[in-house]
Write an enzyme that holds these catalytic residues in place. Structure first.
Site, mmCIF file in Angstrom:
data_model
loop_
_atom_site.group_PDB
_atom_site.id
_atom_site.type_symbol
_atom_site.label_atom_id
_atom_site.label_comp_id
_atom_site.label_asym_id
_atom_site.label_seq_id
_atom_site.Cartn_x
_atom_site.Cartn_y
_atom_site.Cartn_z
ATOM 1 N N LYS A 47 0.839 -1.209 0.000
ATOM 2 C CA LYS A 47 0.000 0.000 0.000
ATOM 3 C C LYS A 47 0.867 1.249 0.000
ATOM 4 O O LYS A 47 0.642 2.179 -0.774
ATOM 5 C CB LYS A 47 -0.893 -0.019 1.256
ATOM 6 N N ASN A 48 1.871 1.270 0.879
ATOM 7 C CA ASN A 48 2.638 2.507 1.047
ATOM 8 C C ASN A 48 3.662 2.749 -0.063
ATOM 9 O O ASN A 48 4.309 3.789 -0.095
ATOM 10 C CB ASN A 48 3.304 2.542 2.428
ATOM 11 N N CYS B 148 -4.921 12.049 13.465
ATOM 12 C CA CYS B 148 -5.660 10.797 13.302
ATOM 13 C C CYS B 148 -5.502 10.001 14.582
ATOM 14 O O CYS B 148 -4.860 10.455 15.521
ATOM 15 C CB CYS B 148 -5.223 10.032 12.058
ATOM 16 N N ARG C 135 0.208 14.051 13.723
ATOM 17 C CA ARG C 135 0.693 13.884 12.353
ATOM 18 C C ARG C 135 0.624 15.165 11.513
ATOM 19 O O ARG C 135 -0.069 15.215 10.489
ATOM 20 C CB ARG C 135 -0.053 12.726 11.674
ATOM 21 N N ASP D 215 4.730 0.299 12.171
ATOM 22 C CA ASP D 215 3.558 -0.391 11.608
ATOM 23 C C ASP D 215 3.495 -1.870 12.004
ATOM 24 O O ASP D 215 2.528 -2.555 11.664
ATOM 25 C CB ASP D 215 3.545 -0.267 10.072
ATOM 26 N N ARG E 290 -8.671 -0.861 4.566
ATOM 27 C CA ARG E 290 -7.829 0.198 4.005
ATOM 28 C C ARG E 290 -6.453 -0.338 3.634
ATOM 29 O O ARG E 290 -5.791 0.219 2.753
ATOM 30 C CB ARG E 290 -7.648 1.328 5.022
HETATM 31 N N1 EPU Z 1 6.009 14.510 11.235
HETATM 32 C C1 EPU Z 1 6.025 15.838 11.572
HETATM 33 N N2 EPU Z 1 5.883 16.755 10.576
HETATM 34 C C2 EPU Z 1 5.732 16.400 9.272
HETATM 35 C C3 EPU Z 1 5.745 15.050 8.924
HETATM 36 C C4 EPU Z 1 5.890 14.111 9.936
HETATM 37 O O1 EPU Z 1 6.155 16.183 12.735
HETATM 38 O O2 EPU Z 1 5.627 17.308 8.416
HETATM 39 C C5 EPU Z 1 6.206 13.498 12.289
HETATM 40 C C6 EPU Z 1 4.996 12.540 12.414
HETATM 41 O O3 EPU Z 1 3.983 13.111 13.217
HETATM 42 C C7 EPU Z 1 5.648 11.333 13.025
HETATM 43 C C8 EPU Z 1 7.024 11.309 12.352
HETATM 44 O O4 EPU Z 1 7.253 12.629 11.878
HETATM 45 O O5 EPU Z 1 5.805 11.504 14.400
HETATM 46 C C9 EPU Z 1 7.193 10.364 11.189
HETATM 47 O O6 EPU Z 1 6.048 10.445 10.356
HETATM 48 P P1 EPU Z 1 6.103 10.217 8.779
HETATM 49 O O7 EPU Z 1 5.913 11.518 8.105
HETATM 50 O O8 EPU Z 1 7.285 9.412 8.420
HETATM 51 O O9 EPU Z 1 4.780 9.355 8.564
HETATM 52 P P2 EPU Z 1 3.883 9.369 7.274
HETATM 53 O O10 EPU Z 1 4.707 9.647 6.097
HETATM 54 O O11 EPU Z 1 2.681 10.205 7.524
HETATM 55 C C10 EPU Z 1 4.184 6.848 6.656
HETATM 56 C C11 EPU Z 1 3.284 5.667 6.443
HETATM 57 C C12 EPU Z 1 2.702 5.231 7.780
HETATM 58 C C13 EPU Z 1 3.870 4.848 8.702
HETATM 59 C C14 EPU Z 1 4.818 6.040 8.843
HETATM 60 C C15 EPU Z 1 6.053 5.722 9.661
HETATM 61 C C16 EPU Z 1 2.465 6.024 4.197
HETATM 62 C C17 EPU Z 1 1.322 6.353 3.298
HETATM 63 N N3 EPU Z 1 2.215 6.044 5.511
HETATM 64 O O12 EPU Z 1 3.369 7.871 7.224
HETATM 65 O O13 EPU Z 1 1.923 4.064 7.522
HETATM 66 O O14 EPU Z 1 3.372 4.488 9.967
HETATM 67 O O15 EPU Z 1 5.245 6.477 7.534
HETATM 68 O O16 EPU Z 1 6.733 4.661 9.130
HETATM 69 O O17 EPU Z 1 3.559 5.729 3.734
HETATM 70 C C18 EPU Z 1 0.195 2.513 7.928
HETATM 71 O O18 EPU Z 1 0.422 2.017 6.811
HETATM 72 O O19 EPU Z 1 -0.555 1.941 8.771
HETATM 73 C C19 EPU Z 1 0.795 3.788 8.280
HETATM 74 C C20 EPU Z 1 0.310 4.564 9.255
#
Ligand code: EPU
Length: 418
Positions: A22-23, A116, A121, A304, A396
């Site tokens: 998915k990701n 969420c 996030r 995850d 999802r």
């Molecule tokens: N964060 C910030 N500011 C930002 C972006 C992130 O503070 O602008 C923080 C987040 O709140 C978190 C950390 O940085 O504490 C890391 O978050 P990241 O941005 O890496 O998460 P994401 O890109 O929103 C993806 C996956 C998630 C997975 C996380 C961590 C996708 C679509 N989603 O989310 O997948 O948990 O990386 O590995 O790639 C899931 O599939 O169940 C899922 C939640």
């Protein structure tokens, strides 16, 4: 709304085919926005989140057909640049269209995702990164309004490695004028997969998968065919199921190189894990040893997989400390696991899990994607029947989960909510 009923107690045996990730699929579908033409993406998982991103693309003017795990996307005629609230609230990863829309159309209007279940996030690093590339960003009426005639290369330093942030900037920078350097970039396999697709489209991205990614902007990109990599989190979930039920499962379609921290922890627990070119075999041991876990950005232990490992530790021999360092509220499954007899205490971002000899089936409620998967796992080893409601979260991110578990011998079925 459907529910899942699981009757526990059966060791799982057999082979499971892991779906596309998915990701990885979500950013690769978003990347089709970058240029007009017909893209063919294979091994796309059949998931609600994929349906949502295809709806988003359709709203922009693209056509997206999905059949037999192949998505055919035509982005020739984009006439819209907005990701509306109704879609973004269903799936935060909709924010992945921000960078590509801005690069192709010169403007983007994307609903700000709220917090969420697992944490606040924010997307501040995505926005700061795009500003570094010369975009003007305004936040108005709950929307991000971004514009730039043409993005220009810049240097970005992420405070924390962000997965979708790295992907968004990487996509935007492909068409920028000049060179972009992303420091403290996320290193997940999904980022490498996206960079490979972008490079085949004509982009010039170097060192994706390392902490410093360099992107030399190009003038044009062209459509391509691409294949989605196997889902390492889905694979990890079935691997835990083998260890938990003391069965033996062979997985095909996942790359063991993406699963090193999970394999390492499963071995520490006593499971026998063998990796061969064609797949991964996991055989559970009679005694599950407790291990400590700390979630970290890749290549550390994935957040995850935290909820699924917590179930394994709930029936292990001894005490385990599980520390969540990525998201501030990712222990929401704990109260449901406690209702099934797990002995778990939370202190800040640590969960102390004392293994118990048995879990007991109960009605439980899914709260987010991976928490839902953990409740299904718990049901596989609980006495009697576990009824899991709100399973739209599972749909999802897990393709045909109940069918795959049933084929491995689990007593599991999907029923309409009672
Ligand atoms: N964060 C910030 N500011 C930002 C972006 C992130 O503070 O602008 C923080 C987040 O709140 C978190 C950390 O940085 O504490 C890391 O978050 P990241 O941005 O890496 O998460 P994401 O890109 O929103 C993806 C996956 C998630 C997975 C996380 C961590 C996708 C679509 N989603 O989310 O997948 O948990 O990386 O590995 O790639 C899931 O599939 O169940 C899922 C939640």
């Amino acid at each position: 709304m459907d529910e899942i009923l699981v009757k526990g107690g059966r060791p799982l045996h057999g082979e499971v085919s892991v779906s596309g990730a998915k990701n990885a699929a979500l950013p690769m579908i978003a990347a089709t926005i970058l240029t007009g033409g017909r893209f063919v993406l294979r091994n796309v998982p059949d998931l609600k989140d994929i349906e949502t991103i295809c709806q988003l693309l359709a709203g922009l003017g693209a056509s997206a057909e999905f059949e037999d795990n192949t998505a055919i996307i035509d982005t020739t005629d984009l006439f819209q640049h907005e990701a509306p609230y109704d879609l973004v609230r269903k799936m935060r990863a909709s924010v992945l269209v921000l960078g590509p829309l801005l690069a192709r159309m010169g403007r983007a209007r994307v609903s700000l995702p709220g917090g969420c279940a697992i944490g606040a996030r924010p997307i501040n690093m995505h926005l700061e990164g795009l500003e570094k590339l010369g975009a003007s960003i305004k936040l108005e009426h709950g929307y991000v309004e971004a514009s730039a005639k043409r993005l220009k290369g810049g240097e970005i330093f992420f405070d924390i490695p962000t997965v979708t942030g790295t992907e968004n900037i990487m996509m935007a920078a492909t068409l920028a004028k000049g060179t972009t350097v992303i420091r403290n970039a996320a290193k997940e396999p999904e980022i490498i997969a996206l960079a490979e697709m972008l490079n085949r489209m004509g982009a010039d991205i170097r060192d994706a998968g390392s902490t410093v990614i360099t992107i030399h902007g190009v003038e044009n990109l062209s459509p391509v065919e691409a294949r989605i990599i196997g889902d390492r989190i889905e694979a990890g979930t079935y691997m835990v199921a083998a260890a938990l039920t003391k069965g033996k499962i062979r997985l095909t379609g996942a790359d063991p190189a993406h699963l090193k921290p999970v394999i390492h922890k499963l071995r520490e627990c006593g499971a026998a894990v063998k990796t061969v070119d064609a797949g991964i075999t996991v055989q559970g041991s009679d005694v599950i040893r407790s291990v400590d876990i700390k979630t970290l950005p890749y290549p550390g232990f994935p957040t995850d997989m935290q909820a699924q490992f917590m179930v394994l530790m709930s029936v292990a021999n001894g005490l385990s400390v599980i520390s969540e360092s990525i998201f501030e509220n990712r222990f929401i499954h704990v109260s449901e696991l406690r209702r099934m007899g797990a002995d778990i205490t939370i202190s800040g971002n640590h969960a102390m899990v004392k293994g118990v000899s048995r879990l007991s089936g109960a009605p439980v409620m899914a709260t987010d994607l991976r928490a839902s998967a953990s409740l299904v796992l718990a049901g596989l080893v609980a006495d009697n029947t576990t009824r899991i409601s709100r399973i739209y979260h599972l749909d999802r991110g897990y393709d045909s989960m109940e069918k795959k578990f049933a084929a491995l011998g689990a007593i599991i079925k999907r029923v309409p909510a009672s």
